[in-house]
Design an enzyme around this catalytic site. Structure first.
Site, PDB file in Angstrom:
ATOM      1  N   HIS A   4     -13.869   0.214 -19.365  1.00 62.47           N
ATOM      2  CA  HIS A   4     -13.100  -0.679 -18.487  1.00 62.47           C
ATOM      3  C   HIS A   4     -11.985  -1.415 -19.222  1.00 62.47           C
ATOM      4  O   HIS A   4     -11.125  -2.021 -18.591  1.00 62.47           O
ATOM      5  CB  HIS A   4     -14.023  -1.701 -17.816  1.00 62.47           C
ATOM      6  CG  HIS A   4     -15.001  -1.107 -16.854  1.00 62.47           C
ATOM      7  ND1 HIS A   4     -14.602  -0.359 -15.768  1.00 62.47           N
ATOM      8  CD2 HIS A   4     -16.365  -1.121 -16.824  1.00 62.47           C
ATOM      9  CE1 HIS A   4     -15.678   0.044 -15.102  1.00 62.47           C
ATOM     10  NE2 HIS A   4     -16.760  -0.391 -15.729  1.00 62.47           N
ATOM     11  N   ASP A  49     -19.781   7.865 -16.059  1.00 66.24           N
ATOM     12  CA  ASP A  49     -20.360   6.572 -15.693  1.00 66.24           C
ATOM     13  C   ASP A  49     -20.193   6.366 -14.180  1.00 66.24           C
ATOM     14  O   ASP A  49     -19.238   6.860 -13.579  1.00 66.24           O
ATOM     15  CB  ASP A  49     -19.643   5.447 -16.461  1.00 66.24           C
ATOM     16  CG  ASP A  49     -20.291   4.087 -16.289  1.00 66.24           C
ATOM     17  OD1 ASP A  49     -21.044   3.681 -17.187  1.00 66.24           O
ATOM     18  OD2 ASP A  49     -20.045   3.422 -15.244  1.00 66.24           O
ATOM     19  N   HIS A  65     -19.274   3.806 -12.623  1.00 65.57           N
ATOM     20  CA  HIS A  65     -18.075   3.015 -12.309  1.00 65.57           C
ATOM     21  C   HIS A  65     -16.819   3.712 -12.825  1.00 65.57           C
ATOM     22  O   HIS A  65     -16.840   4.320 -13.900  1.00 65.57           O
ATOM     23  CB  HIS A  65     -18.195   1.630 -12.954  1.00 65.57           C
ATOM     24  CG  HIS A  65     -19.423   0.872 -12.566  1.00 65.57           C
ATOM     25  ND1 HIS A  65     -20.576   0.904 -13.329  1.00 65.57           N
ATOM     26  CD2 HIS A  65     -19.690   0.088 -11.493  1.00 65.57           C
ATOM     27  CE1 HIS A  65     -21.501   0.142 -12.742  1.00 65.57           C
ATOM     28  NE2 HIS A  65     -20.990  -0.356 -11.624  1.00 65.57           N
ATOM     29  N   ASP A  97     -25.771   5.102 -15.459  1.00 69.59           N
ATOM     30  CA  ASP A  97     -26.039   4.183 -14.343  1.00 69.59           C
ATOM     31  C   ASP A  97     -25.935   4.906 -12.995  1.00 69.59           C
ATOM     32  O   ASP A  97     -26.022   4.272 -11.938  1.00 69.59           O
ATOM     33  CB  ASP A  97     -25.149   2.934 -14.383  1.00 69.59           C
ATOM     34  CG  ASP A  97     -23.710   3.213 -14.754  1.00 69.59           C
ATOM     35  OD1 ASP A  97     -23.336   4.399 -14.861  1.00 69.59           O
ATOM     36  OD2 ASP A  97     -22.944   2.249 -14.943  1.00 69.59           O
TER      37      ASP A  97
END
Ligand code: OKP
Ligand code: ZN
Length: 342
Positions: free
Chosen positions: A159, A195, A197, A284
């Protein structure tokens, strides 16, 4: 396959993050890396090696100087302003704000953070540097001819962009490793981000660059964090047009639909024919993850690893998210085993 690990990750341990309107205990915690390490050792996946220190130079290839300077002293500045506890932003500039560099630490936190979920603690900078060195050491092994390596990075990185932190990330480990591979002579690199996200930081860093292909499979940003990027119409810009591929999937996604997106992503990487592959490895996507909503089973991670191996590329796995601590180590080992055993 060797795992690169440093206990310095433990120096970063935030107490709280703002989540769904409340300050809750951080889900991104030291126990995560310890659990993964334990399972790696237990599975006898290969040697666990310490990172080398590459200094600031490789970080400046990806992040800007002012940002790195801010991160380095942020906690000290926060403490000097008589704050108690971790440094968390609570005010942000908007499009109508003045854009001169702010002086107060409160303002700087808002200037450089894009969320309120990423506390800065006394040891965060040192831990983030160590995490980047873990990725760089993994990249070096690949440059030196290893077919694969696992960088057990913590804190995660995908991120973080050139001058912004957030989503538990400070330095973009995968991007720093990709840039290092290029600087050491690779003509192109693909980054596959699995991931849950969207890797908004990684995408932004290479958005205009044709020599780095960014492929990401993640929850639809119309429904999920980080909300402001990760849509399928983001395909790169300028010279980088066509070198970004976003494959968003709805919350609730099961393996079959996930596998279809994966095939599309892998095919794109195959056609791109990079010198090396970096996998931003978040698990995740697991069905019991406390902050995410895909529904992959532990066994699906083995298949994921096996599919990635079909590319037959020198591969660096870089750890990102995954918060269901009980199953976390097992799920990571499954990916790596699936990759090795194919
Ligand atoms: C980091 B990585 C959910 C709040 C989510 C931030 C999530 C950061 C994920 N209600 N807050 O990509 O695993
Ligand atoms: Zn994630």
């Amino acid at each position: 396959m060797n795992t690169v690990y440093s206990a310095e990750h433990q120096l970063h341990h935030g107490k709280h993050e703002l989540i769904d309107g409340r300050l809750e205990p951080c889900v991104e915690k030291p126990e995560r890396a310890e659990r993964i390490l334990k399972e790696i050792r237990h599975a006898k996946l290969g040697e666990v090696i310490a990172p080398q220190d590459f200094g600031l130079e490789p970080l400046t290839r990806v992040h800007n100087q002012a940002y790195l300077g801010f991160l380095q002293t942020a906690y000290r500045d926060w403490q000097a302003a008589h704050k108690l506890g971790d440094a968390l932003p609570y005010v942000w500039p908007t499009s109508t704000s003045r854009h001169t560099e702010p002086r107060a630490i409160e303002a700087k936190l808002g200037r450089y953070a894009f969320d309120a979920g990423t506390p800065i603690t006394p040891g965060s900078w040192q831990a983030a540097c160590s995490s980047a060195n873990v990725a760089l050491t993994g990249a070096q092994r690949v440059t030196q001819g290893a077919h694969a390596a696992f960088a057990l990075c913590r804190p995660p990185g995908h991120h973080a962009s050139r001058a912004h932190y957030g989503g538990y990330c400070f330095l973009n480990n995968a991007s720093i490793a990709a840039q290092a591979l290029l600087d050491q002579g690779a003509s192109s690199v693909a980054i596959l981000d699995v991931d849950y996200h969207h890797g908004n930081g990684t995408q932004a860093i290479f958005y205009h660059r044709p020599e780095v292909l960014f492929v990401s499979i993640h929850a639809d940003p119309a429904q999920e964090y980080p909300y402001f990027s990760g849509y399928s119409d983001e395909t790169g810009e300028g010279a980088g047009e066509g070198a970004t591929l976003n494959l968003p999937l709805p919350q609730g996604t099961l393996w079959d639909d996930y596998a279809e997106a994966l095939e599309v992503g892998l095919e794109r990487i195959h056609v791109f024919a990079p010198g090396a592959l970096i996998v931003s490895l978040g698990v995740d996507t697991f069905k019991h993850d406390p902050i995410a909503r895909f529904r992959l089973e532990s066994t699906n991670f083995t298949t994921l690893g096996a599919h990635i191996a079909t590319l037959k590329l020198p591969t660096l796995f870089v750890m990102e998210g995954g918060y269901a601590v009980e199953a976390l180590g097992g799920n990571v080992v499954n990916v790596l085993r699936g990759f090795l055993e194919r």
